[in-house]
Design a protein around this motif. Structure first.
Motif, mmCIF file in Angstrom:
data_model
loop_
_atom_site.group_PDB
_atom_site.id
_atom_site.type_symbol
_atom_site.label_atom_id
_atom_site.label_comp_id
_atom_site.label_asym_id
_atom_site.label_seq_id
_atom_site.Cartn_x
_atom_site.Cartn_y
_atom_site.Cartn_z
ATOM 1 N N PHE A 12 -11.177 -0.564 5.998
ATOM 2 C CA PHE A 12 -11.701 -1.888 6.029
ATOM 3 C C PHE A 12 -12.087 -2.298 7.464
ATOM 4 O O PHE A 12 -11.158 -2.047 8.271
ATOM 5 C CB PHE A 12 -10.684 -2.772 5.590
ATOM 6 C CG PHE A 12 -11.011 -4.208 5.922
ATOM 7 C CD1 PHE A 12 -12.034 -5.166 5.209
ATOM 8 C CD2 PHE A 12 -10.281 -4.698 6.997
ATOM 9 C CE1 PHE A 12 -12.164 -6.342 5.669
ATOM 10 C CE2 PHE A 12 -10.715 -6.026 7.506
ATOM 11 C CZ PHE A 12 -11.542 -6.938 6.799
ATOM 12 N N ARG A 46 10.908 -7.409 4.954
ATOM 13 C CA ARG A 46 9.691 -6.513 5.028
ATOM 14 C C ARG A 46 10.237 -5.121 4.582
ATOM 15 O O ARG A 46 9.299 -4.073 4.664
ATOM 16 C CB ARG A 46 9.604 -6.308 6.706
ATOM 17 C CG ARG A 46 10.605 -5.981 7.335
ATOM 18 C CD ARG A 46 10.587 -5.787 8.759
ATOM 19 N NE ARG A 46 11.465 -5.182 9.213
ATOM 20 C CZ ARG A 46 11.777 -3.833 9.453
ATOM 21 N NH1 ARG A 46 10.638 -2.970 9.165
ATOM 22 N NH2 ARG A 46 12.478 -3.028 9.903
ATOM 23 N N GLU A 47 11.342 -4.806 3.755
ATOM 24 C CA GLU A 47 11.663 -3.908 3.344
ATOM 25 C C GLU A 47 10.813 -3.400 1.695
ATOM 26 O O GLU A 47 10.287 -4.450 1.185
ATOM 27 C CB GLU A 47 13.095 -3.958 2.647
ATOM 28 C CG GLU A 47 14.056 -4.359 3.946
ATOM 29 C CD GLU A 47 14.518 -3.013 4.855
ATOM 30 O OE1 GLU A 47 14.895 -2.101 4.262
ATOM 31 O OE2 GLU A 47 14.296 -3.060 6.006
ATOM 32 N N ILE A 48 10.857 -2.319 1.405
ATOM 33 C CA ILE A 48 10.046 -1.721 0.454
ATOM 34 C C ILE A 48 10.138 -2.602 -1.058
ATOM 35 O O ILE A 48 9.192 -3.216 -1.512
ATOM 36 C CB ILE A 48 10.142 -0.335 0.138
ATOM 37 C CG1 ILE A 48 9.511 0.312 1.421
ATOM 38 C CG2 ILE A 48 9.640 0.201 -1.033
ATOM 39 C CD1 ILE A 48 9.831 1.830 1.331
ATOM 40 N N ARG A 64 4.301 -6.974 4.165
ATOM 41 C CA ARG A 64 4.839 -6.908 5.453
ATOM 42 C C ARG A 64 4.398 -8.316 6.240
ATOM 43 O O ARG A 64 4.905 -8.653 7.022
ATOM 44 C CB ARG A 64 4.791 -5.783 6.264
ATOM 45 C CG ARG A 64 5.356 -5.587 7.692
ATOM 46 C CD ARG A 64 5.574 -4.201 8.223
ATOM 47 N NE ARG A 64 4.220 -3.665 8.334
ATOM 48 C CZ ARG A 64 3.546 -3.664 9.555
ATOM 49 N NH1 ARG A 64 3.530 -4.657 10.462
ATOM 50 N NH2 ARG A 64 2.562 -3.079 9.543
ATOM 51 N N SER A 73 3.122 -2.080 -1.260
ATOM 52 C CA SER A 73 2.709 -3.743 -1.655
ATOM 53 C C SER A 73 1.311 -3.589 -2.270
ATOM 54 O O SER A 73 1.264 -4.134 -3.547
ATOM 55 C CB SER A 73 2.474 -4.613 -0.352
ATOM 56 O OG SER A 73 2.090 -5.902 -0.826
ATOM 57 N N THR A 104 14.068 5.847 2.893
ATOM 58 C CA THR A 104 15.561 5.394 2.352
ATOM 59 C C THR A 104 15.263 3.987 1.937
ATOM 60 O O THR A 104 15.184 2.885 2.615
ATOM 61 C CB THR A 104 16.261 5.458 3.476
ATOM 62 O OG1 THR A 104 15.710 4.871 4.861
ATOM 63 C CG2 THR A 104 16.594 6.749 3.991
ATOM 64 N N GLU A 122 -8.151 2.482 0.728
ATOM 65 C CA GLU A 122 -7.083 3.013 1.304
ATOM 66 C C GLU A 122 -7.742 3.916 2.484
ATOM 67 O O GLU A 122 -8.718 4.761 1.984
ATOM 68 C CB GLU A 122 -5.908 3.651 0.529
ATOM 69 C CG GLU A 122 -5.041 4.491 1.293
ATOM 70 C CD GLU A 122 -4.026 3.827 2.531
ATOM 71 O OE1 GLU A 122 -3.777 2.821 2.379
ATOM 72 O OE2 GLU A 122 -3.963 4.437 3.541
ATOM 73 N N ARG A 123 -7.274 3.924 3.901
ATOM 74 C CA ARG A 123 -7.710 4.702 4.824
ATOM 75 C C ARG A 123 -7.196 6.244 4.946
ATOM 76 O O ARG A 123 -8.066 6.998 5.279
ATOM 77 C CB ARG A 123 -7.515 4.149 6.218
ATOM 78 C CG ARG A 123 -6.032 4.162 6.517
ATOM 79 C CD ARG A 123 -5.800 3.526 7.939
ATOM 80 N NE ARG A 123 -4.502 3.379 8.000
ATOM 81 C CZ ARG A 123 -3.601 2.663 9.017
ATOM 82 N NH1 ARG A 123 -4.563 2.579 10.290
ATOM 83 N NH2 ARG A 123 -2.490 2.338 9.001
ATOM 84 N N MET A 181 3.695 3.101 4.770
ATOM 85 C CA MET A 181 4.750 3.521 5.518
ATOM 86 C C MET A 181 5.785 4.289 4.648
ATOM 87 O O MET A 181 6.490 5.226 5.196
ATOM 88 C CB MET A 181 5.639 2.148 6.173
ATOM 89 C CG MET A 181 5.042 1.603 7.268
ATOM 90 S SD MET A 181 5.087 2.968 8.685
ATOM 91 C CE MET A 181 3.526 2.772 9.404
#
Ligand SMILES: Cc1cc2nc3c(=O)[nH]c(=O)nc-3n(C[C@H](O)[C@H](O)[C@H](O)COP(=O)(O)OP(=O)(O)OC[C@H]3O[C@@H](n4cnc5c(N)ncnc54)[C@H](O)[C@@H]3O)c2cc1C
Length: 414
Positions: free
Chosen positions: A120, A367-369, A352, A27, A62, A46-47, A54
């Protein structure tokens, strides 16, 4: 709980941009590429040391059919590098390592400024306006300014820090179970394929017969597959859903620690079990476990509107619809108001943790990609338009946003 007073101090303001996207999952990637391409000076934080969230760190590869925008570019590029399995009607397997390369290239080519290995931790807020975010990394604690922020952390970390309300799981706060994904190679897929869906019934029987100690959830749960396997991109490779870890909180470090300990122990037990019991797995070995346990569900940020299941069922058109979600039998719209956390003036949320009722998130593919990429892209373009006009998201002309999204093949009205 005992507490200690942290002395106040001045922090260096290390960057000042138009748009900061926090979280480099699918996202946040879509949001930052879209924002940068639309002309906004954009920084992505980004950490981890790679992108994908994910989809890569969680080994969730998938991916259901993608219909729009940056997701289609991602798909094409992964395919060109040989990182995509045979396209299926419900999902297609991606090679997570190829995905990491592609996502990094796409971000750099789009001119997004990238700050990895950076967590963050806080916001500086005045009257509902985020003046800066605070991050921590090897260089210490730092502030970053922007006109607009996009919370793509999956857990809504930025929104909550800025004072937004959130909902979580069921009324009692319980959420979908977590799962540690892992991949195995040297599987004889010709022999193993017919058994991949049956792993859970074999395993269940073995647990009942006390042949194996396996104390995680095995059966499907609320639409989640339970312990199963699926073929990946390479002909000797499968991905395994390593069991359901329930009753823990995905935004609490102690619970995440417990989940990692128990899930990693069980991954080894499960892999050894598969080698002994499932035809085709005799020579198989774990090649990779996910960098982190997969958190399916945590906070849902309360926005100016909460999308309901009825909206999705009715395929309700909103005057501010900005994403169209097509997932199996579902085909519905997400309004921009689900991306604007209530009470915060210069923040958008994507992926998400957007503003939706729990059943929409669980049942309709939200919540899917592909859907996370669509809401990310809509947020990114909206942020860039706001930056250009020097306005807040609530002042943005929805017709302009929708037309821009349509022109960029991000979104298709009825
Ligand atoms: C076990 C499991 C199986 C799944 N199966 C499927 C499937 O088969 N198909 C499918 O399409 N979807 C599946 N999903 C759902 C899907 O993977 C996720 O919902 C989706 O990838 C979420 O994308 P996102 O970008 O919103 O969040 P994330 O992927 O969680 O990305 C958030 C990013 O933000 C970063 N971040 C978080 N907090 C901070 C912080 N404080 N500071 C800095 N960085 C931070 C993270 O490192 C991460 O990179 C599954 C999920 C799980 C857990």
């Amino acid at each position: 709980m005992r507490s200690i007073k942290e002395p106040s101090r001045y922090l260096p303001i290390v960057d000042s941009v138009d748009v900061v996207v926090i979280g480099g999952g699918v996202s946040g990637i879509a949001a930052s590429i879209a924002s940068s391409r639309k002309g906004a000076k954009t920084l992505l934080i980004e950490r981890y040391g790679f992108l994908g969230g994910m989809a890569t760190a969680g080994l969730v590869t998938t991916i259901p059919p993608i219909h729009y925008g940056i997701g289609l570019e991602m798909e094409r590029r992964v395919k060109e590098l040989g990182g995509m399995g045979t396209k299926g009607p419900f999902w297609t397997a991606y090679d997570p390592e190829v995905l990491k390369f592609v996502l990094m290239d796409m971000i750099c080519e789009a001119g997004v400024k990238l700050l990895l290995h950076t967590l963050f931790v806080d916001t500086v807020v005045e009257d509902g306006f985020i003046k800066a975010i605070i991050v921590e990394n090897k260089s210490g604690r730092q502030a970053i300014e922007a006109g607009l922020f996009i919370d793509a952390t999956g857990d809504g970390d930025v929104s909550v820090s800025a004072g937004a309300e959130y909902l979580k799981g069921e009324e009692d706060g319980s959420t979908l179970p977590m799962t540690l994904m892992f991949n195995m190679r040297d599987v004889n897929l010709k022999r193993a394929r017919p058994f991949l869906n049956a792993i859970k019934s074999y395993l269940k029987r073995s647990v009942e017969n006390k042949e194996i100690e396996f104390s995680l959830g095995i059966e499907s749960y609320d639409g989640q597959p339970g312990v199963i396997g699926a073929p990946l991109v390479h002909e000797d490779e499968v991905t395994i859903w390593g069991g359901l870890v329930g009753g823990l909180n995905g935004t609490k470090a102690e619970d995440l620690t417990k989940a990692e300990i128990v899930a990693r122990k069980h991954a080894l037990i499960l892999a050894n079990y598969l080698k002994k019991k499932i035809p085709g797995f005799e020579s198989a070995k774990i090649t990779v476990t996910a960098t982190q346990i997969g958190v399916r569900e945590s906070r849902r940020i309360v926005g100016d509107y909460i999308l309901t299941l009825q909206d999705a069922k009715d395929r309700k058109w909103f005057s501010d619809s900005v994403a169209r979600i097509k997932h199996g039998k579902w085909d519905y719209y997400v309004p921009f108001r689900c991306l604007t956390p209530k009470g915060v003036r210069n923040l958008l949320v994507s992926g998400r943790c957007i503003s939706a009722a729990r059943d929409v998130l669980l049942l309709t593919g939200l919540r899917e990609i592909p859907a996370c990429m669509s809401t990310g892209e809509a947020a990114g373009i909206a942020a860039a338009l706001c930056a250009k006009q020097k306005i807040g998201p609530r002042k943005l002309n929805m017709k302009l946003l929708q037309q821009t999204l349509v022109n960029m093949n991000v979104f298709q009205p009825a």
